[in-house]
Enzyme design. Structure first.
Site, PDB file in Angstrom:
ATOM      1  N   ASN A 316      90.237  -3.488 -81.479  1.00  0.00           N
ATOM      2  CA  ASN A 316      91.359  -4.411 -81.266  1.00  0.00           C
ATOM      3  C   ASN A 316      92.689  -3.718 -81.580  1.00  0.00           C
ATOM      4  O   ASN A 316      93.532  -4.237 -82.326  1.00  0.00           O
ATOM      5  CB  ASN A 316      91.188  -5.664 -82.132  1.00  0.00           C
ATOM      6  N   HIS A 352      93.764 -16.433 -86.568  1.00  0.00           N
ATOM      7  CA  HIS A 352      92.421 -16.575 -85.999  1.00  0.00           C
ATOM      8  C   HIS A 352      91.935 -18.021 -86.016  1.00  0.00           C
ATOM      9  O   HIS A 352      91.174 -18.430 -85.135  1.00  0.00           O
ATOM     10  CB  HIS A 352      91.421 -15.692 -86.750  1.00  0.00           C
TER      11      HIS A 352
END
Length: 465
Positions: A316, A352
């Site tokens: 990521n 998140h």
């Protein structure tokens, strides 16, 4: 007609229909990129923006029907208004940050379940970072060049973007659903035909794009083949709890490796779309044209590194770079890297979602990285350990280190994927919180090992530094 076909396809693949829609949407990016290359490359900027807006909205409609389409449009339009009305001010940046994060948090709150659902909040979290980053880049554009780092100079906006630019940037098909992150300045350069190895002409990016597509498809195949053998739900069964301790630990190791391919495959395939369109062009290095501007994975490093820090650095990448540029480095005024690191992880935790599993995952990541850095410093400062690391015995050390690395990479991912307190506590209890115990023991033992293995002279020099 499409719905029954998708149902049959999802049944044959053994995957939920929303997951099938998502991966098809990522793959559809390739035909969109070809349409851009064949028919739109030399068209005016307005036509290109409209194509990106329409294609992105079409992908959104394919995945999220009804009123869910409005959420992204609202946030993009509000962000544009903030740029226009608040200008290059700290108030504008803080207002953008607050509005976009609160909107995302509200979305998480009202749509939350105890399972991983593919819903409008999934691409919206990607969009949130884009829009917050846009506010920062617009603010940087009003500063003197001497006050900016090279990263900030590359992203700084020297003029006010138009409404079409902001919407085209937000809905660009190569990054709307799963990323990667890129700046509006990069998007403007794409539309201006600057991101190419042949100035003014189509980029020679077909082969680099197909390489990433092939690699991403291989990762997707690995995940599709092995994921049915390692479902998240198995953790909560009596069968898992009845297995021997070693089996439960090895299952976590293998499950973690397979589960991560879900993300790896989407990111690598999406990167290929960006390369095909030209957004992946990254200039010339050592005489070769680079196509890694949108790289979100360094797959070889991801598979071979025995270090937790190496895995994080290879995974990521664009989101981590965004967090470093817009959170970690902008907290320099705190005067403490550890505080900046903790604040960045807190931001990523909230970004998140609202489940307790995210808190546990990122706090565990911080603890693991802290212990690993202390262990690396010990190996570097100890003559005996340095000799061992360079000896013929290192392959054996590497195997042991890699086993522990893979095991304890899967360990913090358990709460990340199971979300809720009752689920991850059940799994951690079944393995006796071995990850916590291992790193806590290492944290406590490392200072004593340093006293034993590091010469007194070097220890005193370290204290002085």
């Amino acid at each position: 007609m499409a719905a029954p076909l998708l149902e049959r396809l999802s049944d044959s693949l053994g995957s939920p229909e929303p997951a099938v829609r998502l991966i098809l949407s990522v793959l559809i990016g390739y035909p969109f990129a070809l349409v851009y290359r064949w028919f739109l490359f030399n068209q005016p900027a307005t036509v290109i923006h409209l194509f990106h807006i329409c294609s992105g909205l079409a992908l959104a409609a394919f995945n999220f029907a009804g009123s869910q389409l409005c959420h992204s449009a609202i946030c993009v339009f509000v962000q544009f208004l903030m740029l226009r009305l608040m200008g290059r001010t700290v108030t504008g940046v803080l207002s953008s940050f607050t509005f976009q994060m609160l909107y995302l948090m509200a979305g998480y709150y009202y749509t939350a379940t105890e399972e991983y659902d593919i819903k409008w909040t999934m691409p919206h979290c990607v969009l949130t970072l884009k829009l917050i980053g846009l506010a920062f880049d617009f603010y940087d554009g009003g500063k003197e060049q001497s006050q900016l780092s090279q990263e900030q100079k590359n992203g700084a906006l020297l003029s006010v973007p138009t409404l079409l630019e902001v919407f085209g940037f937000s809905y660009f098909y190569g990054g709307f659903l799963v990323g990667p992150q890129f700046t509006l300045r990069s998007y403007q350069r794409l539309v201006a035909k600057e991101l190419t190895d042949c100035p003014g002409k189509l980029p020679n990016s077909v082969i680099p794009a197909m390489r990433r597509f092939a690699l991403g498809f291989l990762c997707l195949a690995i995940y599709a083949i092995f994921s049915p053998s390692y479902p998240d739900s198995y953790y909560l069964t009596d069968e898992y709890e009845a297995q021997p301790f070693w089996y439960r630990c090895v299952f976590i190791l293998l499950w973690g490796k397979v589960m991560l391919y879900k993300y790896v495959s989407c990111w690598v395939i999406a990167e290929g779309v960006c390369i095909l369109a030209g957004l992946g062009y990254n200039g010339v290095k050592d005489g070769k044209h680079q196509w890694d501007a949108c790289a979100n994975m360094r797959l070889w490093q991801f598979e071979t590194t025995p270090l937790f820090g190496g895995t994080i650095a290879s995974f990521n990448i664009n989101t981590n770079a965004w967090a470093a540029r817009h959170v970690f480095k902008r907290l320099k005024f705190l005067g403490n890297k550890t505080l900046s690191h903790v604040a960045t992880l807190i931001f990523l935790t909230i970004w998140h979602g609202l489940h307790s599993g995210y808190i546990l995952c990122f706090s565990m990541e911080f603890f693991i990285i802290t212990v690993e850095r202390q262990a690396q410093a010990l190996v570097k400062d100890s003559p005996q350990l340095t000799y061992l690391a360079n000896s013929r015995l290192y392959p054996l050390v590497y195997v042991v280190q890699q086993f522990l690395h893979w095991l304890f990479m899967g360990y913090p991912l358990v709460p990340f994927c199971l979300f809720t307190y009752d689920k991850w506590l059940k799994v951690y209890s079944s393995v006796y919180f071995c990850g916590h115990a291992f790193f806590l023991a290492a944290y406590l033992i490392l200072p004593f090992l340093r006293k034993t293995l590091v010469p007194k002279k070097e220890r005193s020099e370290k204290k002085q530094d």
